[in-house]
Scaffold this motif. Sequence first.
Motif, mmCIF file in Angstrom:
data_model
loop_
_atom_site.group_PDB
_atom_site.id
_atom_site.type_symbol
_atom_site.label_atom_id
_atom_site.label_comp_id
_atom_site.label_asym_id
_atom_site.label_seq_id
_atom_site.Cartn_x
_atom_site.Cartn_y
_atom_site.Cartn_z
ATOM 1 N N ILE A 151 0.838 -1.205 0.000
ATOM 2 C CA ILE A 151 0.000 0.000 0.000
ATOM 3 C C ILE A 151 0.874 1.256 0.000
ATOM 4 O O ILE A 151 0.673 2.185 -0.789
ATOM 5 C CB ILE A 151 -0.945 0.017 1.222
ATOM 6 N N LEU A 152 1.901 1.263 0.877
ATOM 7 C CA LEU A 152 2.773 2.439 0.951
ATOM 8 C C LEU A 152 3.459 2.701 -0.392
ATOM 9 O O LEU A 152 3.554 3.844 -0.844
ATOM 10 C CB LEU A 152 3.817 2.266 2.057
ATOM 11 N N ILE A 155 1.073 4.323 -2.775
ATOM 12 C CA ILE A 155 0.882 5.753 -2.497
ATOM 13 C C ILE A 155 2.113 6.550 -2.924
ATOM 14 O O ILE A 155 2.007 7.627 -3.499
ATOM 15 C CB ILE A 155 0.601 5.972 -0.993
ATOM 16 N N ARG A 156 3.302 5.993 -2.672
ATOM 17 C CA ARG A 156 4.523 6.734 -3.016
ATOM 18 C C ARG A 156 4.660 6.915 -4.517
ATOM 19 O O ARG A 156 5.171 7.936 -4.980
ATOM 20 C CB ARG A 156 5.755 6.013 -2.466
ATOM 21 N N LYS A 158 2.230 7.340 -6.616
ATOM 22 C CA LYS A 158 1.347 8.452 -6.985
ATOM 23 C C LYS A 158 1.936 9.775 -6.525
ATOM 24 O O LYS A 158 1.810 10.799 -7.185
ATOM 25 C CB LYS A 158 -0.033 8.279 -6.313
ATOM 26 N N MET A 159 2.600 9.747 -5.352
ATOM 27 C CA MET A 159 3.050 10.982 -4.719
ATOM 28 C C MET A 159 4.204 11.641 -5.468
ATOM 29 O O MET A 159 4.498 12.803 -5.248
ATOM 30 C CB MET A 159 3.474 10.673 -3.293
ATOM 31 N N THR A 177 2.848 9.871 5.523
ATOM 32 C CA THR A 177 1.975 8.894 4.871
ATOM 33 C C THR A 177 1.795 7.657 5.748
ATOM 34 O O THR A 177 0.681 7.172 5.937
ATOM 35 C CB THR A 177 2.576 8.457 3.518
ATOM 36 N N MET A 181 -1.542 6.062 7.362
ATOM 37 C CA MET A 181 -1.911 4.651 7.201
ATOM 38 C C MET A 181 -2.134 3.999 8.556
ATOM 39 O O MET A 181 -3.036 3.174 8.734
ATOM 40 C CB MET A 181 -0.803 3.898 6.458
#
Lengths: 192, 238
Positions: A151-152, A155-156, A158-159, A177, A181
């Motif tokens: 998951i992390l 997100i990273r 996208k970030m 982040t 979470m």
Amino acid sequence: MVKDLLIILIGSSLVSNVVLSQFLGLCPFLGVSKKTKTASGMGIAVIFVITLASLVAGVIYKYILIPCNITYLQTIVFILVIAALVQFVEMFLKKYIPSLYESLGVYLPLITTNCAVLGVALTNVQKNYGIIEGVVNGFATAVGFTISIVILAGIREKMEYNDVPESFKGMPIVLVTAGLMAIAFCGFSGLL
Amino acid sequence: MNSAKERLINGLIKENPTFVLMLGMCPTLAVTTSAMNGLGMGLTTMVVLALSNAFISLLRNIIPDKVRIPAFIVIIASFVTMVELLLEGFIPSLYDALGIYIPLIVVNCIILGRAEAYASKNGVIASLFDGIGMGLGFSFALTCIGAVRELIGAGTLFGYKVMPESYVPSTIFIMAPGAFFVLALLTAVQNKIKIAGEKRGKDMSKIQSGCGSDCMNCKDMGCAQRMIKEEEEGKANG
């Protein structure tokens, strides 16, 4: 029995997630989470090693340490066993299953010093788990690790396109982040 | 005694393991729910660090180079076990509060890092003081982080109420997410200092941005590897 195992499975993977609520295995969690592909590779390697390590540690604890009455040596024994095990797994995969070695090989040396592996072995002893319960707990903990690292990483990815304040670039924003979470994972505590 | 003093200051300020080098982050986040726990963890680590440093320095000419890492780990694990048993016997409240994180001191990269980078190359007294200095720096950092989290999250300090009655504690800070936020702010401040320093043309390479930033590069020994490289570079330069 099945119900107990199911509770351990959910409890260790979601409710008390190994990274987000116990802070074990933080180094690979932050370090190998730039891309989802490497993150999932790391996750699978961790599942493999932790499950195996909790089996071996459980067997050694039950059949060597308890009969000899030297349970106070558990920390020393476990860390040596884990280090040797990871080396052994690496050599074994290299020789007999090269295809698997190619996909997991780079992650294995990283796992030796991963505190999650030792943490699981010690938790199993602390909670008086038997060998089967210990293995299930190890597997579930590792699955929890994999879920959070993937998951992390997502997100990273996208970030990367976001405009982050200069001081927060790099580690700080990743930690924020991870904190968010962790809040989300707090929601799982109502599950059990 | 000059070098002993120098080692203490080095560990406490110049190379503070938490604020400057960012090592041993797992215990830092996990046990700093209150200032007291942070201090307890810091002092426990300090005892292990000082003893293992002294012992490894004593044996540095006997241990063969090829098996030094396993040998170091066994020495460290033995001291951790001793300290754990002592805590269980004499300070059971701290033992319960720290729980599984006491045996996990073994895998704290500060300890193996100092063994590799300093104790295996220097004399017993200097290594002992290096361990004490690093340990004090670690204790100081953990107590500070613990104090901030306790103050915001519970409105107390070392268990005493300091905030006024009207203050509503935001419990999130003593829970798991709070630890991440506090560390995020800490690294952000560190980044800011680093960027400002680089602009003024200072050498800021000592300040690290967390274990996590380049774990892929420090393969088999985790973060310890980085400390060694630094120490060697430092020697080459000075």
